[in-house]
Write a protein that holds these residues in place. Structure first.
Motif, mmCIF file in Angstrom:
data_model
loop_
_atom_site.group_PDB
_atom_site.id
_atom_site.type_symbol
_atom_site.label_atom_id
_atom_site.label_comp_id
_atom_site.label_asym_id
_atom_site.label_seq_id
_atom_site.Cartn_x
_atom_site.Cartn_y
_atom_site.Cartn_z
ATOM 1 N N THR A 141 -9.101 32.083 45.543
ATOM 2 C CA THR A 141 -8.481 30.749 45.456
ATOM 3 C C THR A 141 -7.084 30.711 46.065
ATOM 4 O OG1 THR A 141 -7.635 31.365 43.278
ATOM 5 C CG2 THR A 141 -9.713 30.111 43.341
ATOM 6 N N GLY A 142 -6.518 31.879 46.367
ATOM 7 C CA GLY A 142 -5.163 31.889 46.924
ATOM 8 C C GLY A 142 -4.580 33.287 46.864
ATOM 9 N N LEU A 143 -3.276 33.370 46.817
ATOM 10 C CA LEU A 143 -2.626 34.688 46.806
ATOM 11 C C LEU A 143 -1.312 34.655 46.036
ATOM 12 C CD1 LEU A 143 -0.179 34.178 48.989
ATOM 13 C CD2 LEU A 143 -2.002 34.635 50.636
ATOM 14 N N ARG A 144 -0.858 35.883 45.705
ATOM 15 C CA ARG A 144 0.479 36.056 45.138
ATOM 16 C C ARG A 144 1.279 36.930 46.073
ATOM 17 N NH1 ARG A 144 2.507 34.280 40.671
ATOM 18 N NH2 ARG A 144 3.523 36.183 39.901
ATOM 19 N N GLY A 145 2.549 36.592 46.177
ATOM 20 C CA GLY A 145 3.414 37.384 47.036
ATOM 21 C C GLY A 145 4.831 36.906 46.886
ATOM 22 N N SER A 146 5.734 37.536 47.639
ATOM 23 C CA SER A 146 7.133 37.136 47.504
ATOM 24 C C SER A 146 7.881 37.310 48.814
ATOM 25 C CB SER A 146 7.814 37.946 46.399
ATOM 26 O OG SER A 146 7.691 39.309 46.683
ATOM 27 N N ALA A 147 8.883 36.442 48.986
ATOM 28 C CA ALA A 147 9.809 36.611 50.095
ATOM 29 C C ALA A 147 10.714 37.797 49.735
ATOM 30 C CB ALA A 147 10.630 35.353 50.271
ATOM 31 N N ARG A 148 11.313 38.420 50.762
ATOM 32 C CA ARG A 148 12.137 39.608 50.507
ATOM 33 C C ARG A 148 13.192 39.300 49.440
ATOM 34 N NH1 ARG A 148 13.621 42.055 55.938
ATOM 35 N NH2 ARG A 148 11.400 42.480 55.960
ATOM 36 N N GLY A 149 13.150 40.057 48.333
ATOM 37 C CA GLY A 149 14.146 39.894 47.271
ATOM 38 C C GLY A 149 13.901 38.685 46.378
ATOM 39 N N GLY A 150 12.874 37.902 46.679
ATOM 40 C CA GLY A 150 12.643 36.670 45.908
ATOM 41 C C GLY A 150 11.618 36.885 44.791
ATOM 42 N N PRO A 151 11.428 35.847 43.963
ATOM 43 C CA PRO A 151 10.447 35.961 42.868
ATOM 44 C C PRO A 151 9.017 35.846 43.409
ATOM 45 C CG PRO A 151 11.384 33.745 42.956
ATOM 46 C CD PRO A 151 12.090 34.546 44.019
ATOM 47 N N ALA A 152 8.061 36.359 42.646
ATOM 48 C CA ALA A 152 6.653 36.242 43.058
ATOM 49 C C ALA A 152 6.218 34.790 42.935
ATOM 50 C CB ALA A 152 5.789 37.138 42.190
ATOM 51 N N VAL A 153 5.467 34.320 43.922
ATOM 52 C CA VAL A 153 4.951 32.953 43.876
ATOM 53 C C VAL A 153 3.441 32.987 44.117
ATOM 54 C CG1 VAL A 153 7.090 31.855 44.682
ATOM 55 C CG2 VAL A 153 5.387 32.581 46.354
ATOM 56 N N THR A 154 2.775 31.910 43.679
ATOM 57 C CA THR A 154 1.330 31.783 43.928
ATOM 58 C C THR A 154 1.113 30.631 44.903
ATOM 59 O OG1 THR A 154 0.835 32.543 41.688
ATOM 60 C CG2 THR A 154 -0.912 31.327 42.820
#
Ligand SMILES: Cc1cc2nc3c(=O)[nH]c(=O)nc-3n(C[C@H](O)[C@H](O)[C@H](O)COP(=O)(O)OP(=O)(O)OC[C@H]3O[C@@H](n4cnc5c(N)ncnc54)[C@H](O)[C@@H]3O)c2cc1C
Length: 429
Positions: A141-154
């Motif tokens: 349905t999607g993914l989780r990840g983060s920008a460098r140094g940022g919080p995890a987002v979905t």
């Protein structure tokens, strides 16, 4: 398309396969997010010959001018030297309105594609690392990840496309099945040289070695050497010496290269797997090296990635637009992809064995060199302009060898040439 999602498609990986897919989808109005853990321009391990069919696709998409404006030298003349004085010297046949090979640096090519994806309306997120896929039941349905140094987002979408290369996280998380997998056959070393005189592309076949020389941006010359994987452990002690000694086997090439100066470090990699992956499932698909990866000796990965992006985006547009159920469109895409690449994959594996040229193969090649048109066709088959499985046939052997020998011997030689060609040990680079 799910109205609740901000994006219809998320593409993981924004190099040649991912950026091209994102661009083609966005140009058709699909809402695309494309992410990459690096920022562009960015280099990668790739000696970057883009074959004539790949150049034709960039032309069709209106991107060729950007590469030529950046001074990427076009190459039509190519010379394949198989040793002991046997040389095929000719021109690549035209294909799809293009008749040259290009060797754009990946810093340039990938940036051109990323810019084109952005211009088409795709949201491009650089420095964004994907860590996992999200699922509902067996559907991605999607993914989780983060920008460098940022919080995890979905992020969610109807489809997540893995364009994340041969170690694809998307393929791993979706448990994409591997098939036609073969062991690593060769390792590759390449670097960039200034002041090396070349008049086109140069390819050399020596027992256990394949060498390629092509001009690239900034007046540099890319010089590539492939050697058998079985030699890697020994070669590691002196990779530069191993690389330079291979050039010394190729006429005056070693001398010409030494007369110039090395502009960058020598990059060496044994990470050259050969495998197909099942390219789709519920809510996910794969493109580029994530879907099919093969030895670099045939220099086909980028050209295949562009074709794959073309085919996959057409299937996704048909599926998301409601013209066909998405799963059916992706199933057809799978067959189309495999049909398009299978012949070159098998050919590449045989090339990557780096075996000696047999006397029969020499006889066939000598007959090819007697006819310029045939020489150009042969070089075209090596470059994938004519699919190798369509060129290396009994009919071709009879056509080429026929006039030179008696009827009975033609048939016998044609049969053995076919076998010899089936094992084609001449390097395509
Ligand atoms: C030594 C060598 C020489 C080669 N020479 C040639 C050649 O001359 N001609 C040719 O056509 N091909 C060549 N190839 C093959 C070619 O480099 C590949 O086929 C091509 O790069 C595949 O493109 P891709 O977009 O599928 O994957 P990649 O180029 O591998 O790009 C994948 C992208 O995904 C990103 N990514 C991965 N994981 C994540 C994550 N978790 N989150 C976010 N982003 C992620 C990566 O940062 C990367 O930018 C060569 C390969 C090698 C090893």
């Amino acid at each position: 398309m799910r109205a609740a999602d901000r994006h219809d498609v998320i593409v993981v990986g924004a190099r040649i396969a991912g950026a091209a897919t994102a661009m083609l989808l966005a140009r058709q109005g699909v809402r695309v997010l494309v992410v990459d853990r690096v920022s562009f321009p960015s280099d990668t391990i790739s000696s970057h010959q883009l074959q004539v069919p790949g150049v034709a696709r960039l032309r069709q998409w209106g991107l060729l001018g950007r590469l030529t404006a950046a001074g990427t030298p076009p190459v039509r003349q190519v010379r394949l030297d198989v040793g002991d004085g046997l040389v095929l010297d000719g021109q690549f046949p035209a294909y799809g309105g293009a008749d040259t090979l290009l060797s754009p640096r990946r810093t340039l090519l990938d940036s051109v594609l990323v810019d084109a994806a952005r211009e088409a309306g795709a949201e491009v997120r650089e420095n964004f690392r994907v860590t996992q896929l999200t699922t509902a039941g067996d559907r991605v349905t999607g993914l989780r990840g983060s920008a460098r140094g940022g919080p995890a987002v979905t992020e969610t979408a109807s489809l997540v496309i893995g364009a994340d290369g041969k170690r694809s996280l998307v393929a791993g998380a979706a448990r994409a099945r591997r098939y036609r997998e073969r062991p690593v056959r060769s390792f590759a070393s390449y670097s960039y040289w200034a002041g090396v005189p070349v008049s086109g592309g140069e390819l050399y076949q020596r027992p256990g070695r394949a060498v390629a020389v092509f001009p690239t941006n900034d007046d540099l010359t890319m010089v590539y050497v492939a050697a058998r994987m079985t030699e890697f452990a020994l070669a590691r002690a002196d990779l530069e010496g191993h690389y330079l000694r291979a050039l010394d086997l190729c006429g005056d090439l070693g001398e010409r290269v030494r007369s110039g100066s090395r502009a960058e470090r020598i990059r060496t990699t044994p990470d050259q797997p050969n495998a197909f992956r099942w390219p789709y499932g519920p809510g996910w698909a794969l493109v580029g090296d994530a879907g099919v990866v093969m030895d670099s000796v045939s220099a086909q990965g980028m050209t295949s990635a562009l074709r794959d992006a073309d085919y996959l985006s057409a299937a996704v547009i048909a599926g998301l637009g409601g013209r066909r159920p998405l799963d059916a469109a992706l199933r057809d895409h799978h067959s189309r992809r495999d049909r398009a690449i299978r012949g070159m994959y098998d050919f590449t594996l045989r090339l990557a064995a780096l075996g000696p040229v047999t006397s029969r193969e020499r006889r066939f090649l000598a007959a090819v060199t007697a006819d310029q048109h045939e020489t150009d066709r042969f070089l075209g088959a090596f470059a994938g302009i004519v699919p190798p499985e369509q060129y290396f046939t009994l009919g071709a052997a009879v056509r080429i060898l026929g006039p030179r020998i008696s009827r009975d011997r033609t048939a016998a030689l044609a049969r053995s040439s076919e076998r010899a060609l089936a094992r084609a040990k001449v390097s395509a680079r």
